[in-house]
Design a protein around this motif. Structure first.
Motif, PDB file in Angstrom:
ATOM      1  N   UNK A 150       0.797  -1.236   0.000  1.00  9.42           N
ATOM      2  CA  UNK A 150       0.000   0.000   0.000  1.00  9.42           C
ATOM      3  C   UNK A 150       0.830   1.288   0.000  1.00  9.42           C
ATOM      4  N   UNK A 151       2.125   1.204   0.278  1.00 13.75           N
ATOM      5  CA  UNK A 151       2.916   2.433   0.370  1.00 13.75           C
ATOM      6  C   UNK A 151       3.078   3.126  -0.982  1.00 13.75           C
ATOM      7  N   UNK A 152       2.867   2.385  -2.084  1.00 17.21           N
ATOM      8  CA  UNK A 152       2.993   2.987  -3.414  1.00 17.21           C
ATOM      9  C   UNK A 152       1.868   3.972  -3.713  1.00 17.21           C
ATOM     10  N   UNK A 153       0.784   3.913  -2.941  1.00 15.44           N
ATOM     11  CA  UNK A 153      -0.313   4.863  -3.120  1.00 15.44           C
ATOM     12  C   UNK A 153       0.037   6.154  -2.395  1.00 15.44           C
ATOM     13  N   UNK A 154       0.073   7.286  -3.118  1.00 16.82           N
ATOM     14  CA  UNK A 154       0.607   8.521  -2.530  1.00 16.82           C
ATOM     15  C   UNK A 154      -0.269   9.095  -1.417  1.00 16.82           C
ATOM     16  N   UNK A 155       0.385   9.746  -0.468  1.00 17.10           N
ATOM     17  CA  UNK A 155      -0.302  10.430   0.627  1.00 17.10           C
ATOM     18  C   UNK A 155      -0.687  11.845   0.196  1.00 17.10           C
ATOM     19  N   UNK A 156      -1.762  12.397   0.767  1.00 12.62           N
ATOM     20  CA  UNK A 156      -2.593  11.777   1.804  1.00 12.62           C
ATOM     21  C   UNK A 156      -3.510  10.692   1.241  1.00 12.62           C
ATOM     22  N   UNK A 157      -3.496   9.557   1.930  1.00 12.61           N
ATOM     23  CA  UNK A 157      -4.351   8.439   1.555  1.00 12.61           C
ATOM     24  C   UNK A 157      -5.651   8.529   2.352  1.00 12.61           C
ATOM     25  N   UNK A 158      -6.771   8.401   1.686  1.00 10.11           N
ATOM     26  CA  UNK A 158      -8.072   8.344   2.360  1.00 10.11           C
ATOM     27  C   UNK A 158      -8.572   6.904   2.304  1.00 10.11           C
ATOM     28  N   UNK A 159      -8.741   6.316   3.468  1.00  8.51           N
ATOM     29  CA  UNK A 159      -9.346   4.999   3.542  1.00  8.51           C
ATOM     30  C   UNK A 159     -10.848   5.123   3.462  1.00  8.51           C
ATOM     31  N   UNK A 160     -11.473   4.312   2.635  1.00  5.85           N
ATOM     32  CA  UNK A 160     -12.931   4.336   2.481  1.00  5.85           C
ATOM     33  C   UNK A 160     -13.470   2.963   2.869  1.00  5.85           C
ATOM     34  N   UNK A 161     -14.133   2.910   4.022  1.00  4.95           N
ATOM     35  CA  UNK A 161     -14.661   1.660   4.574  1.00  4.95           C
ATOM     36  C   UNK A 161     -16.161   1.648   4.310  1.00  4.95           C
TER      37      UNK A 161
END
Length: 313
Positions: A150-161
């Motif tokens: 998951x670190x390849x996804x750039x920040x800020x990362x928004x988690x959607x649950x």
């Protein structure tokens, strides 16, 4: 020794496991399954094993535990039967109301604040949210485990649950489009998305089509490991649908800003009171309202465990 009565409701079991693990003492999980007699009211089932299968009954025998943890109405008579068979030595800790006729029979009754308990009984403990297993250490461990993916996804990362419909409350594709719109207002650089077994197919379709790349998208039932805890550990902000009290509380254990998506048409009164308790305590904000600053990490399990330890162990 401590027993937990684990029935067929995963949410209840996770809450009990969260408390048991916070006690830092040996415990046993007793899996119980119900038969047709479980539909009888509890005052008829009394303190007996009526309502559970013979296989379940065989696993419930001495030596009896010091404490038995149960959750929900259906497992409560089983806990009372264990106390009776122990000669009264086993203490019954009940999570959620077993019904008014059973509240006085608990040695300790754990109720969420949103249940609006009006009494002052000494055996009742009120908490914000629901107990769970998302400890700081678990988040650290999960982050190590999922970082390579998951670190390849750039920040800020928004988690959607994303959860689903509740009883008499739909989760429509129109609501999903609103969820997309409001989530994108948080200006994420990437999205980490997971759905649940209750998420409607039309909602999944809208999310896949409307949410932009880069995104990690896991649909419940996909092959491979469920990334739920990985998403909790790797997100800089979290958006969670308000249909699950457990999911909302677990998200509020991460220490990052949490936004709850809860349209009035999707949420019942009890869920709405639960959300208000989180907003009032500054653990979360409604999606669409910025400025959430997490008060801390919400998990009532250690607090409950501390009281059990003090009074019964």
């Amino acid at each position: 020794m401590i027993w937990i009565l684990a029935d067929d409701r995963a949410g209840n079991v996770n809450q009990l496991l969260g408390i048991a693990e916070s006690l830092n003492q040996p415990f046993e999980r007793k899996d119980i399954r119900y038969n047709k007699w479980v539909k009888l009211p509890n005052f008829l089932r009394g303190s007996t094993f009526i309502g559970i299968t013979k296989e379940s009954q065989k696993a419930l025998k001495g030596p009896w535990p010091k404490v038995v943890l149960s959750a929900g109405r259906r497992s409560f008579p089983v806990a009372l039967a264990i106390r009776r068979l122990s000669g009264g030595k086993t203490k019954v800790v009940q999570l959620m109301s077993p019904g008014k006729c059973g509240e006085k029979k608990c040695d300790l009754l754990i109720l969420p604040i949103h249940d609006e308990y009006k009494g002052n009984a000494k055996n009742v403990m009120q908490v914000v949210g629901t107990p769970h297993r998302v400890s700081v250490q678990k988040l650290v461990d999960e982050k190590k485990h999922w970082q390579s993916k998951l670190k390849k996804y750039p920040a800020p990362r928004v988690g959607l649950i994303v959860g689903g419909a509740t009883k008499d409350k739909p989760f429509t594709s129109e609501m999903a489009e609103r969820l997309v719109c409001d989530t994108l207002k948080l200006k994420p650089k990437s999205l980490l998305i997971t759905t649940s077994r209750r998420t409607p197919k039309e909602v999944i379709s809208v999310l896949r089509e409307k949410l932009p790349e880069p995104k990690f998208f896991y649909t419940f039932g996909d092959s491979g490991e469920n990334p739920y805890f990985g998403i909790l550990s790797m997100s800089d902000m979290i958006v969670v649908t308000g249909d699950s009290m457990s999911m909302c509380t677990e998200c509020c254990a991460t220490g990052v800003p949490v936004y709850i998506f809860a349209p009035e048409q999707m949420i019942g009164k009890k869920h709405a009171r639960f959300h208000q308790s989180l907003y009032h305590q500054n653990y979360a904000r409604p999606l669409g309202k910025k400025g959430v600053q997490p008060k801390g990490r919400l998990n009532p399990a250690p607090e409950i465990a501390q009281r059990i330890q003090k009074e019964f162990l």
